[in-house]
Design an enzyme around this catalytic site. Structure first.
Site, short mmCIF file in Angstrom:
data_model
loop_
_atom_site.label_atom_id
_atom_site.label_comp_id
_atom_site.label_asym_id
_atom_site.label_seq_id
_atom_site.Cartn_x
_atom_site.Cartn_y
_atom_site.Cartn_z
N GLU A 155 4.87 4.74 3.52
CA GLU A 155 4.69 6.67 3.95
C GLU A 155 5.54 6.81 3.73
O GLU A 155 6.46 7.14 4.72
CB GLU A 155 3.64 5.99 5.18
CG GLU A 155 3.53 8.10 6.01
CD GLU A 155 2.30 8.56 5.18
OE1 GLU A 155 1.68 7.64 4.65
OE2 GLU A 155 2.83 9.70 5.38
N ASP A 210 -12.71 9.59 -1.85
CA ASP A 210 -13.17 9.87 -2.35
C ASP A 210 -13.66 11.47 -2.98
O ASP A 210 -14.69 12.11 -3.32
CB ASP A 210 -14.09 10.69 -1.29
CG ASP A 210 -12.83 11.56 -0.33
OD1 ASP A 210 -11.54 11.62 -0.89
OD2 ASP A 210 -12.96 12.32 0.63
N THR A 214 -10.72 2.51 5.07
CA THR A 214 -8.96 2.78 5.87
C THR A 214 -10.13 3.93 7.24
O THR A 214 -10.73 4.28 6.66
CB THR A 214 -8.58 3.84 4.36
OG1 THR A 214 -9.08 4.63 4.26
CG2 THR A 214 -8.71 3.02 3.35
N GLU A 215 -8.93 4.71 6.92
CA GLU A 215 -9.42 5.80 8.42
C GLU A 215 -10.18 6.90 6.86
O GLU A 215 -10.57 7.16 8.23
CB GLU A 215 -7.96 6.28 8.67
CG GLU A 215 -7.27 5.68 9.66
CD GLU A 215 -5.80 5.10 9.52
OE1 GLU A 215 -5.54 5.71 8.53
OE2 GLU A 215 -5.59 4.55 10.62
N TYR A 216 -9.19 7.90 6.32
CA TYR A 216 -9.80 8.68 5.91
C TYR A 216 -11.43 8.45 5.28
O TYR A 216 -12.49 8.81 5.04
CB TYR A 216 -9.46 8.82 4.43
CG TYR A 216 -8.07 9.93 4.58
CD1 TYR A 216 -7.06 10.28 5.62
CD2 TYR A 216 -8.30 10.72 3.91
CE1 TYR A 216 -5.91 11.45 5.76
CE2 TYR A 216 -7.24 11.91 4.69
CZ TYR A 216 -6.65 12.39 4.95
OH TYR A 216 -5.89 12.95 5.64
N GLU A 217 -11.79 6.81 4.77
CA GLU A 217 -13.00 6.25 4.04
C GLU A 217 -14.09 6.46 5.42
O GLU A 217 -14.83 6.48 4.73
CB GLU A 217 -12.66 5.34 3.39
CG GLU A 217 -13.49 4.02 2.92
CD GLU A 217 -13.10 3.00 2.28
OE1 GLU A 217 -12.08 2.67 2.14
OE2 GLU A 217 -14.39 2.08 1.93
N GLU A 242 0.87 -1.41 0.06
CA GLU A 242 -0.33 -0.09 -0.13
C GLU A 242 1.44 0.82 0.11
O GLU A 242 1.83 1.07 0.41
CB GLU A 242 -1.40 0.35 1.11
CG GLU A 242 -2.28 1.07 1.03
CD GLU A 242 -3.02 1.28 2.30
OE1 GLU A 242 -2.73 1.46 3.62
OE2 GLU A 242 -3.26 2.32 2.13
N LYS A 252 -3.97 21.42 -7.78
CA LYS A 252 -3.13 21.94 -9.22
C LYS A 252 -2.58 21.50 -10.11
O LYS A 252 -2.24 20.47 -9.80
CB LYS A 252 -2.62 23.18 -8.17
CG LYS A 252 -3.22 24.21 -7.31
CD LYS A 252 -1.85 25.14 -7.09
CE LYS A 252 -2.36 25.77 -5.66
NZ LYS A 252 -1.37 25.93 -5.01
N ASP A 283 -3.06 11.74 -2.27
CA ASP A 283 -3.23 12.81 -1.65
C ASP A 283 -3.45 13.42 -3.67
O ASP A 283 -3.31 13.32 -4.73
CB ASP A 283 -1.89 13.53 -1.80
CG ASP A 283 -1.62 13.73 -0.53
OD1 ASP A 283 -2.64 13.16 0.55
OD2 ASP A 283 -0.80 13.43 0.02
N1 SAM Z 1 -4.35 5.55 2.73
C1 SAM Z 1 -4.80 6.24 3.73
C2 SAM Z 1 -6.28 6.91 4.43
O1 SAM Z 1 -6.87 5.92 3.53
O2 SAM Z 1 -6.53 6.57 5.44
C3 SAM Z 1 -3.94 8.08 3.99
C4 SAM Z 1 -4.70 8.95 3.17
S1 SAM Z 1 -4.07 9.85 3.16
C5 SAM Z 1 -5.37 11.43 2.25
C6 SAM Z 1 -2.29 9.84 2.11
C7 SAM Z 1 -1.30 9.30 2.94
O3 SAM Z 1 -0.60 8.90 1.43
C8 SAM Z 1 -0.50 10.17 3.51
O4 SAM Z 1 -0.37 10.16 5.20
C9 SAM Z 1 1.17 10.98 2.67
O5 SAM Z 1 1.44 11.17 4.30
C10 SAM Z 1 0.99 9.69 1.87
N2 SAM Z 1 1.76 10.31 0.72
C11 SAM Z 1 1.02 11.00 0.24
N3 SAM Z 1 2.28 10.55 -0.79
C12 SAM Z 1 3.21 10.00 -0.95
C13 SAM Z 1 3.95 9.45 -1.38
N4 SAM Z 1 4.35 10.27 -2.63
N5 SAM Z 1 4.98 8.62 -1.05
C14 SAM Z 1 4.32 7.58 0.16
N6 SAM Z 1 3.47 8.59 0.99
C15 SAM Z 1 2.93 9.28 0.20
#
Ligand code: SAM
Length: 215
Positions: free
Chosen positions: A69, A155, A193-196, A44, A123, A119
């Site tokens: 992460e 989402d 997931t947490e975000y979900e 993941e 932009k 993320d």
């Molecule tokens: N997947 C988790 C969830 O659904 O609850 C977290 C979602 S959060 C919006 C996005 C996560 O991806 C963040 O913890 C961020 O630090 C990590 N992340 C973003 N870009 C990344 C990258 N290029 N490489 C590794 N992690 C990344």
């Protein structure tokens, strides 16, 4: 994922060297050596606090799992959360930015990839940073095994539309699409997931499963 910078994050990683792979690039091409059993490798990217990858590893002892992460503080939070549960021999965590994926994994080393609530980088000038951009899709193509699969949930409708276009332009096969995962027949098997959990109250969750059309 807004967490205050944790100055002890690296210390926490080092103290948990059984769970965290501290020098990922040293294992390139040999990830099976770090697990007790040689079995399919599920990754993941951007695991946040790790609920999803932990629940998957618990439910599927027949697979090995690695959560990646990029922020040390977030990874430290994941470690603390996982340590409150039972430890799992088929789960490891790593701290690095996905931009480094090809320094860390060998071509054809990964069986399955999860991108959850990545993320959106709304932009246009940041589009290359989206984890479903052409550049990343081409990296995944090399790192995935022949029958490898990518599962993507979000989402964010804009990111989902962008990703649909990006995977199509990059000749991936669309195996599954849902515009409302939680009200679909697949909802029962879905691991949240947490975000979900947090954001599905605001609107639908989109999901796609894609595979590469390799010869
Ligand atoms: N997947 C988790 C969830 O659904 O609850 C977290 C979602 S959060 C919006 C996005 C996560 O991806 C963040 O913890 C961020 O630090 C990590 N992340 C973003 N870009 C990344 C990258 N290029 N490489 C590794 N992690 C990344």
């Amino acid at each position: 994922m807004r967490l205050r910078n944790n100055p002890k994050a690296y210390e926490i990683m080092k103290e948990n060297a059984d769970l965290v792979i501290l020098k990922p690039e040293e294992h390139k091409g040999h990830y099976h050596d770090i697990f007790e059993i040689n079995q399919p490798l599920y990754i993941e990217i951007g695991m946040g606090k790790g609920d999803f990858i932990y629940q998957n590893a618990l439910k599927h002892p027949e697979n090995n799992y690695i959560g990646i992460e990029k922020f040390p503080s977030v990874l430290a939070a994941a470690i603390n959360k996982i340590n409150k549960n039972q430890s799992l021999p088929n789960l490891k965590l790593m701290h690095f930015d996905a931009i480094e994926l090809e320094n860390v994994f060998e071509n054809g080393e990964i069986d399955h990839l999860f991108l959850n609530f990545s993320d959106p980088w709304p932009k246009k000038r940041h589009a290359k940073r989206r984890l479903t951009s052409s550049a990343f899709l081409n990296v995944y193509r090399r790192l995935l095994k022949k029958d490898g699969v990518i599962e993507f949930k979000t989402d964010n409708r804009g990111l989902f539309e962008y990703s649909l276009q990006s995977v199509t332009e990059n000749n991936y096969h669309l195996d599954y699409v849902s515009l409302d995962l939680h009200n679909s027949p697949e909802a029962g098997d879905n691991i949240m997931t947490e975000y979900e959990r947090k954001f599905s109250v605001n609107g639908p969750i989109y999901k796609m499963i894609i595979s590469d059309c390799k010869e």
